[in-house]
Design a protein around this motif. Structure first.
Motif, PDB file in Angstrom:
ATOM      1  N   TRP A 170     -22.660 -24.041 -56.215  1.00  0.00           N
ATOM      2  CA  TRP A 170     -22.006 -23.990 -57.521  1.00  0.00           C
ATOM      3  C   TRP A 170     -22.090 -22.604 -58.148  1.00  0.00           C
ATOM      4  CZ3 TRP A 170     -24.435 -22.717 -62.053  1.00  0.00           C
ATOM      5  CH2 TRP A 170     -25.825 -22.644 -62.001  1.00  0.00           C
ATOM      6  N   HIS A 185     -10.835 -23.725 -57.765  1.00  0.00           N
ATOM      7  CA  HIS A 185     -11.340 -25.100 -57.683  1.00  0.00           C
ATOM      8  C   HIS A 185     -10.944 -25.913 -58.915  1.00  0.00           C
ATOM      9  CE1 HIS A 185     -13.627 -24.898 -53.966  1.00  0.00           C
ATOM     10  NE2 HIS A 185     -14.138 -23.745 -54.353  1.00  0.00           N
ATOM     11  N   GLN A 186     -11.006 -25.299 -60.084  1.00  0.00           N
ATOM     12  CA  GLN A 186     -10.644 -25.984 -61.322  1.00  0.00           C
ATOM     13  C   GLN A 186      -9.156 -26.347 -61.302  1.00  0.00           C
ATOM     14  OE1 GLN A 186     -12.922 -26.680 -63.827  1.00  0.00           O
ATOM     15  NE2 GLN A 186     -11.426 -27.625 -65.159  1.00  0.00           N
ATOM     16  N   ILE A 239      -7.109 -26.872 -58.833  1.00  0.00           N
ATOM     17  CA  ILE A 239      -6.703 -27.906 -57.870  1.00  0.00           C
ATOM     18  C   ILE A 239      -7.382 -29.251 -58.144  1.00  0.00           C
ATOM     19  CG2 ILE A 239      -6.119 -26.259 -56.053  1.00  0.00           C
ATOM     20  CD1 ILE A 239      -8.762 -26.994 -54.649  1.00  0.00           C
ATOM     21  N   ARG A 270     -10.679 -29.950 -58.206  1.00  0.00           N
ATOM     22  CA  ARG A 270     -11.873 -30.210 -57.389  1.00  0.00           C
ATOM     23  C   ARG A 270     -13.015 -30.716 -58.255  1.00  0.00           C
ATOM     24  NH1 ARG A 270     -14.740 -27.666 -52.849  1.00  0.00           N
ATOM     25  NH2 ARG A 270     -16.192 -29.324 -52.315  1.00  0.00           N
ATOM     26  N   LYS A 271     -13.728 -31.697 -57.754  1.00  0.00           N
ATOM     27  CA  LYS A 271     -14.896 -32.252 -58.436  1.00  0.00           C
ATOM     28  C   LYS A 271     -16.107 -32.120 -57.528  1.00  0.00           C
ATOM     29  CE  LYS A 271     -12.529 -34.019 -61.912  1.00  0.00           C
ATOM     30  NZ  LYS A 271     -12.686 -33.726 -63.292  1.00  0.00           N
ATOM     31  N   PHE A 272     -17.236 -31.841 -58.129  1.00  0.00           N
ATOM     32  CA  PHE A 272     -18.512 -31.741 -57.423  1.00  0.00           C
ATOM     33  C   PHE A 272     -19.407 -32.826 -58.000  1.00  0.00           C
ATOM     34  CE2 PHE A 272     -16.500 -27.641 -57.483  1.00  0.00           C
ATOM     35  CZ  PHE A 272     -16.680 -27.141 -56.206  1.00  0.00           C
ATOM     36  N   SER A 281     -16.153 -31.296 -62.848  1.00  0.00           N
ATOM     37  CA  SER A 281     -15.283 -30.151 -62.582  1.00  0.00           C
ATOM     38  C   SER A 281     -16.115 -28.867 -62.628  1.00  0.00           C
ATOM     39  CB  SER A 281     -14.168 -30.081 -63.632  1.00  0.00           C
ATOM     40  OG  SER A 281     -14.690 -29.636 -64.873  1.00  0.00           O
TER      41      SER A 281
END
Length: 151
Positions: free
Chosen positions: A43, A62-63, A65, A67-69, A73
């Motif tokens: 991260w 990442h934000q 598209i 993307r989630k971790f 977000s």
């Protein structure tokens, strides 16, 4: 928008880290977000500075598209970490010249940081009255009293 899975999973990880002395604000693997993300530091590539809430190029990709971790977000992760660090007494972003707590792993310092994170996580998931219930998970004073009584 309550997302019980992500907040419950995050709080369980933070609970374990706090009570097993595996929480360290200055370590990307053991800080609040590091623990939420299973003690990984990937991260940290979302921003140029630990404690910043500004996404860098990678973070913006990442934000954008979606993307989630572990349910969060990139921007939410940066805000979680900034909330934790501020409540622990840091001036952000982390830098050796900026203000920081004398003992960053002191239980009281970490407790204040975690209370702020719990409040923020509840706000993210629109959980209005759960703060007091969740912060009880991190109480540690009773443990100290029990240890003294046993000794």
């Amino acid at each position: 928008m309550r997302n019980a899975n992500r907040i419950d999973a995050a709080l369980k990880k933070l609970y374990v880290a706090f009570h097993e002395n595996q929480l360290h604000p200055e370590c990307c693997n053991q800080c609040a977000v590091g623990n939420i993300l299973d003690n990984t530091d990937s991260w940290k590539h979302l921003s140029d500075h630990h404690g910043s809430v500004e996404l860098n190029y990678i973070g913006n990709v990442h934000q954008s598209i979606g993307r989630k971790f572990n349910g969060y977000s990139p921007l939410e992760l940066l805000k979680i970490e900034a909330t934790f660090l501020k409540a622990c007494g840091y001036t952000l972003p982390l830098h050796h010249k900026n203000k920081k707590p004398e003992n960053p792993t002191d239980k009281e310092v970490l407790f204040y940081g975690l209370c702020a994170v719990v409040k923020f996580l509840c706000e993210l998931d629109n959980i209005p009255d759960a703060l007091e219930d969740y912060t009880k998970l991190f109480e540690y004073e009773e443990q100290k009293k029990e240890l003294v009584a046993v000794a």
